[in-house]
Design an enzyme around this catalytic site. Sequence first.
Site, mmCIF file in Angstrom:
data_model
loop_
_atom_site.group_PDB
_atom_site.id
_atom_site.type_symbol
_atom_site.label_atom_id
_atom_site.label_comp_id
_atom_site.label_asym_id
_atom_site.label_seq_id
_atom_site.Cartn_x
_atom_site.Cartn_y
_atom_site.Cartn_z
ATOM 1 N N THR A 37 18.075 90.829 21.251
ATOM 2 C CA THR A 37 19.108 90.138 22.040
ATOM 3 C C THR A 37 18.479 89.573 23.316
ATOM 4 O OG1 THR A 37 20.512 91.958 21.293
ATOM 5 C CG2 THR A 37 21.511 90.347 22.753
ATOM 6 N N ALA A 88 21.263 96.398 24.609
ATOM 7 C CA ALA A 88 21.578 97.833 24.582
ATOM 8 C C ALA A 88 21.814 98.248 23.136
ATOM 9 C CB ALA A 88 22.805 98.138 25.425
ATOM 10 N N GLU A 108 12.389 99.410 31.377
ATOM 11 C CA GLU A 108 13.714 98.789 31.537
ATOM 12 C C GLU A 108 14.457 99.431 32.705
ATOM 13 O OE1 GLU A 108 14.510 97.435 26.916
ATOM 14 O OE2 GLU A 108 15.152 99.408 27.557
#
Length: 234
Positions: A37, A88, A108
Site C-alpha cells: 500500500t 497497516a 516505521e
Amino acid sequence: MTSAGSLEPDGQKRIAGEAAAALIESGQVVGLGTGSTAAHFVRALAARNIDIRGVPTSEATAALARELGLIVIGVDEVSVIDITVDGADEIGPELELIKGGGGALLREKLVWEASRRCVVIADAGKAVKRLGAFPLPVEVAAFAYKGTSRRICDVLADADIAMVPKLRKQGGEPFRTDGGNLIYDIDCGAIADPWALAEALKGVTGVVDHGLFLGLADLALIGGADGRVTELLP
Ligand code: 5RP
C-alpha cells in the site's frame, strides 16, 4: 474492478495511496512507509513531481523512492518529519494498529514518532473491530532470542494469551530485519487490552519493539470496493 463496483484489494490500496499523495504539499519532509500500500503512495507521490524530501522506513522503500526519482534523506537529517504515510495490517476503531507484516516495524515506528502527522492507508479488509486476528509481530535482538521468547511467553500468559511466539522465517532461514534483528509473530486472538500488552512487551529484555502502534495515527484513508476512499479519525 472484477465486476461493476467491485474493486480488488490491490485497487483499494492504490486509491488510498493516491488520496494520501494528494495531501502532500511542496516543500514537505515526508515519511515513506513500507509494504504494497505504501508503494502505491510512493508511486503516486512521485507522479505529482513536487518538491519533497522522503524519509524511507526500509531499504526496499528507499530503493523504490530513488528509482522513481524522489530525494531520499535519513531520519536523523531532519528534526521533524511533516507527514508520514504508511500501511497497516489491522486498523481498529480508534486507529489503533497492528503493523510489521512487512518486517519494518522498528524503522516505521521511529519515523512515525518523529512525524507531526501520521496517515495510515489500507484496503477495506484491514479495518477490524478488535485487533489480534493478524499475528502480532515482535522484533527481538538476535542475541539470546530463545530466552527472549520464553520471557515473551510469560508476558502473554499474564495477558491470558496462551500462544507460543513463532519465529518468522524466509527461505527456510530466520527472517532478518533491515537492522539485523529477528521477528516473532504471535497469534494473539482478540487482544483485550492492546495498551497493557504493548507496555508489557516493551518491558521484556531483548524485545526491540512490537507492532502495536497506539495513539499514533491521525487519519486513516481506507480504499473501498466501491472505488471510494473513506476517511477515519481516531
Ligand atoms: C510493514 C507494514 C505494512 O504497512 C503492513 O504489513 C501492510 O502491508 P501491505 O500494505 O503490503 O498490505 O507494517 O512492516
